[in-house]
Each structure stands twice: as C-alpha cells, then as structure tokens.
Design a protein around this motif. Structure first.
Motif, PDB file in Angstrom:
ATOM      1  N   TRP B 260      23.514   5.781  28.994  1.00 45.34           N
ATOM      2  CA  TRP B 260      22.300   5.275  29.859  1.00 45.34           C
ATOM      3  C   TRP B 260      22.008   6.316  30.490  1.00 45.34           C
ATOM      4  N   LEU B 261      22.979   7.375  31.149  1.00 47.20           N
ATOM      5  CA  LEU B 261      22.456   8.432  31.988  1.00 47.20           C
ATOM      6  C   LEU B 261      21.833   9.398  30.992  1.00 47.20           C
ATOM      7  N   LEU B 262      22.373   9.554  29.995  1.00 40.82           N
ATOM      8  CA  LEU B 262      21.820  10.508  29.057  1.00 40.82           C
ATOM      9  C   LEU B 262      20.276  10.300  28.903  1.00 40.82           C
ATOM     10  N   VAL B 263      20.021   9.104  28.453  1.00 40.02           N
ATOM     11  CA  VAL B 263      18.598   8.458  27.877  1.00 40.02           C
ATOM     12  C   VAL B 263      17.697   8.791  29.189  1.00 40.02           C
ATOM     13  N   HIS B 264      18.433   8.265  30.263  1.00 39.64           N
ATOM     14  CA  HIS B 264      17.381   8.302  31.598  1.00 39.64           C
ATOM     15  C   HIS B 264      17.351   9.762  31.812  1.00 39.64           C
ATOM     16  N   ARG B 265      18.096  10.744  31.646  1.00 42.58           N
ATOM     17  CA  ARG B 265      18.133  12.357  31.922  1.00 42.58           C
ATOM     18  C   ARG B 265      16.956  12.534  30.895  1.00 42.58           C
ATOM     19  N   MET B 266      16.884  12.202  29.887  1.00 39.25           N
ATOM     20  CA  MET B 266      15.927  12.699  28.647  1.00 39.25           C
ATOM     21  C   MET B 266      14.559  12.095  29.155  1.00 39.25           C
ATOM     22  N   PHE B 267      14.261  10.864  29.606  1.00 38.36           N
ATOM     23  CA  PHE B 267      12.895  10.612  29.976  1.00 38.36           C
ATOM     24  C   PHE B 267      12.824  11.025  31.301  1.00 38.36           C
TER      25      PHE B 267
END
Lengths: 266, 275
Positions: B260-267
């Motif tokens: 979740w943190l990774l995808v949040h960071r990507m966005f």
C-alpha cells in the motif's frame, strides 16, 4: 496516334494462388510480430501444468510403461495448439470485421473457398507453431521416444485445422469480443481440458467416459500420444476418420457462411 | 443614469471552490464505482470465465487417475484442492483487474481523467484497489458457489476465510497497480502475468501440500507470501494448515501494508504517470 489496347483483366486461373498466399502471409506475419507474447503464454502455462501434475500426483504409470510426464505431454501440446489455432483464426476475422477491413478481402478477387482456406491455414500454422514450441520445451523435461513422427504430424495437423475452422466460424458469427470470449470459455476450454489429456478413459466414471468419447479433441490427443509415446487407447483409424469428417463438415459450414455473406455483407 | 452600468451584487453567494474536507468521499466513490462497472460490463469474461476455468481444473484433478480416492494428510484430495483453486482464481483476477485498468488508461491516455480530479494519492490507491478487491472477492464467491454444487465445502473458520479472501484480493490488486504503473506497454504487463503471477499462483501450494516438495523448496515456500494466503484460506475450510496461522496472518498484513505504501508513493510522486 495509335490507340493502346484496353487493359485486360488479369487471368487468375482456376485457383488464385497469389491471393491466398498474400492473405495467409498477412496473418503469419502478424502472429510472428507478437511471437514473444503469443508464444510465452502457452509455453509457460504448459510448463506449470506439467510441474503441478508431477508434484501433486507424480511417480505413477498412466498406461503400461508410460509415466505421468510422458502421458500428459501430448495432451499439453494439443491444448496449446488447439487454443492458439482457434485464437489465430477467430481474432483476425473478428478484427477485420470490426475495423471494416473485411471489405478489402471481399472485394479482392478471392472465391469464398479461397478466403476460408487462407484464414484456416494461417490459424492452423500459428497453432502448430505454438504446439511445436511447447513440444520442444516438454522434450527437455520428459522422455519422448517419438516412434511414429508421421502419425504425430498427421493428427497434429488435423487438430490444428479443426480448431482453426471452429475459430473462423466463431469469428464470422461473433458481433463483438464478448461472443468470441464466450465461445472460448464455454466451448474451446472445456473441449481442450476435458479431452483425455490428463486422464485415461478407464479411470473415468461411465457417464464421463461417454462424454469424453464425444469430444473430438480426445482423438487428437490419442493420435498424438501414439505418435510421440507409442501408446494409445482404442483405434486410431476411427479417430482419424472422425476428425477428417468433422473438418469437412466445418469447412463446408465456413464456406457457406462466407459465400452467403452471413454477417459480413450487408 | 449611470446606475445601470454599476456592478450590482449577484443574488445569493458568489461561487467559491467546493470544500472537499479531509476525504473526497464523492470522488472516491465515483472512482470505485467506475472500477467495478468496468468489469461488470463484461461479466462473461471477468466473472463467468474464471468460474468455468476453476471448475474445469477441479474436474481434471478429480478425474485424473483416482483423484477422487487420493488423500492429502488424511483429507480427501478434492476437499484439499477446492479452496486452493478458489484462492488461485481470486488472486489472478484481482491482479488482472487493476493492472489492466491502469495499463489501458495509460496507453490510451485517459489516465489524466483519473489524475486531474481532486483525488489524493491515498484516495486513488483506495479507489482502484477497491475495484480489484471487489472483483477478487466476487470471483471467489462465484467459483466457490459453483464448486459447492459438486464438493460439499463446509466453512470451518468463516472469519479466517474472509480475512484471507480480502487480504489476498487486496495484495494482488495492489501488486497489479504497482505492475500497471511500472509497465509502459501491454507486453510488459503480459510478461509480469506470465512469468510472475501465474507461476506463483500455481506453484504456491494450490494443488499439493508443500510436504511433497524437496526440503530446500519447503524452506523457500515460507518466504513466499502467496503460500500463506493459500494455506490460511484452506485452513478456513479444512482446519489443517502447513504453516503457523499467526505467522501467516502477520506476514500477509505486513506485505499488504508495504505494498500500500509503495503504490501510494508511486501515485504521490507520479512515477511513470506524470511527465
């Protein structure tokens, strides 16, 4: 000033070889352009099947003298070949229809039989390419003696042509991708997976045995298994006759569809 | 009279920027509904097809050489297999939903319609992952019901079933988003599906107990989060697991939080999304 003679129509002869070749080549080139993608999928999933069967059942003889791996390898080859032949005949036809390019093919000097031949043969060739790729990969892991290569080739060819014809018919019939994928889910996948690729007839309950014997893919798998491993259940000649009969029937249906312009001419 | 030229105050209040509050509820809901409608619109391909495929797998393995008579650790093989197949189907479909949504939007260029509205990175992550989660759970429910006709599946621990179903769908939905954002072409995401998701969902214990693996591979399985998903979900039905349930539940939660943190960071950083 001397009048030049009016241009004459090009004589095509009884069979338009050049036209069929051009249409055939188009779909082969299209397939090869995406070869990485279109071959990787079937090859990977066949390998997965082999691994999963070895790990979950493993170490048993399916037919006398035929270990599990050698038994299911021909079935996996047929499954990927049938699937790919279906897809590579149905998708070009459906795509040509939806994008309106079918007009280019219908207005070219091609007879209905020639159109059917070109689509079917290109689908079947692409199916055979997938089948051969899977076969080569299987040969790395499974001991295949290949005692009767010609029998294997003949049954492989019949299976590929049969599924390419089925694909062509679906491609003409379907209005959108939904129809294509519905036919794939409800017809092609069950025919391919419940074909005796993974089990012997003897191990089945009575009703299932009867159902499998009505599945043409069973005869393709059986013939290919005879060619690759040297063991088969039941008569090969009956299977061969049935497959040829089905090919003729589907070929006639496809020819009729194109000739009458069903869903392709308004 | 010059009064006609004078600016008169408009009746009512002047237009002001809409106040969204801490969470853009309407925007989030709209994005979620768009993601769900996207797959419901083609339900033959997105719900029925996976259901049929899982039934076919069940049939093959039940019929293949005495599959009906075979047992795994004192349990009928068919009862062992059915939950594994449901889980595999859920995982593959949750991944397919989010990855295809993002890759198609990127290739066609309409990803801007998702990035432009006043949605924060967290809202984008939740909305799109929610769509994948919904697809995974719906597919799982559909194939579970279809299998139940043939195999009497009895829930042993319903809460664990729900926990693992939700976490598995969420994990694969988030992986699909990360993959979709990373991929630049359809080829890239097809490669991830063929070479990562399919092998892992097949080989992580769907079809066999990992006791059948050589010792080295058994150890490797314990580093594979998919293994805990399948194992825990199966425990919910048959009451028997290859690994510790607490460990599995924690690993799964930890992996989901990091993803979740990774995808949040990507966005948030616009990685491969904003030029």
């Amino acid at each position: 000033m001397t009048a030049r003679p009016a241009p004459l129509p090009r004589p095509l002869g009884p069979f338009n070889w050049r036209g069929v070749w051009a249409l055939y080549r188009r779909d082969i080139v299209r397939f090869l352009r995406f070869a990485g993608e279109s071959l990787a999928g079937p090859v990977m999933s066949s390998l997965m099947f082999l691994a999963v069967f070895e790990l979950s059942i493993g170490g048993v003889e399916m037919l006398p003298g035929v270990p599990l791996g050698a038994f299911i390898a021909p079935g996996l080859v047929v499954f990927s070949m049938a699937h790919s032949a279906y897809e590579n005949a149905a998708v070009p036809m459906l795509y040509d229809k939806m994008e309106g390019m079918i007009g280019d093919i219908l207005s070219a000097p091609l007879r209905p039989g020639e159109i059917v031949l070109a689509y079917t043969l290109s689908g079947a060739s692409n199916g055979l390419l997938s089948g051969v790729s899977v076969l080569l990969l299987m040969a790395l892991f499974v001991d295949l003696a290949v005692p009767h290569p010609l029998v294997a080739l003949a049954f492989g060819l019949c299976g590929a042509v049969l599924f390419a014809l089925a694909g062509l018919i679906v491609g003409v019939w379907a209005d959108r991708w939904d129809g294509y994928s519905a036919a794939q889910t409800f017809v092609v996948l069950p025919l391919g997976l419940l074909s005796g690729a993974f089990f012997t007839l003897d191990s089945l309950p009575e009703a299932a045995r009867l159902a499998v014997q009505f599945n043409p893919t069973y005869y393709v798998v059986n013939g290919l298994r005879y060619g690759l491993v040297g063991a088969a259940e039941g008569s090969l000649w009956f299977g061969a006759a049935l497959l040829v009969g089905l090919i003729l029937a589907l070929g006639a249906l496809a020819w009729r569809m194109i000739a009458t312009g069903y869903k392709i001419k308004s | 009279m010059s009064g006609a030229m004078e600016k008169r105050p408009l009746p009512g209040r002047p237009p002001a920027p809409r106040i969204l509050g801490p969470v853009n509820g309407l925007g989030l809901w709209t994005l979620y509904v768009k993601e769900v409608r996207r797959f419901l619109n083609v339900y033959t391909q997105t719900l029925l097809a996976p259901m049929i495929v899982s039934l076919l797998f069940l049939a093959i393995f039940a019929l293949a050489l005495g599959g009906l008579r075979r047992q795994v650790g004192g349990i009928d093989y068919i009862h062992f297999l059915a939950p594994g197949l449901i889980m595999m189907t859920m995982m593959q479909n949750a991944f397919a939903n989010t990855s295809s949504s993002i890759v198609i939007a990127k290739v066609q260029g309409n990803i801007v319609d998702v990035l432009m509205p006043p949605l924060s990175a967290a809202e984008l992550t939740c909305g799109i992952a929610g769509g994948g989660l919904t697809r995974g759970v719906m597919v799982g429910l559909a194939s579970g019901l279809a299998m139940w006709v043939f195999v009497p599946l009895r829930p042993h621990a319903p809460l664990l079933i729900v926990y693992y179903a939700v976490n598995a769908s969420l994990m694969l939905a988030l992986l699909g988003m990360a993959g979709g954002i990373w991929a630049e072409k359809f080829d890239h995401i097809a490669a991830v599906t063929n070479f990562v998701i399919t092998p892992f969902s097949f080989l992580s214990g769907t079809f066999y107990s990992i006791e059948r693996l050589p010792p080295g591979w058994q150890l490797a399985a314990h580093f594979n989060p998919f293994f805990y998903l399948i194992d825990g979900f199966r425990y919910g039905f048959i009451g028997r697991a290859d690994s510790s349930l607490w460990l599995g539940a924690l690993v799964v939660l930890g992996v989901n939080a990091s993803l979740w943190l990774l995808v949040h960071r990507m966005f948030a950083s616009g990685y491969r999304l904003k030029a």
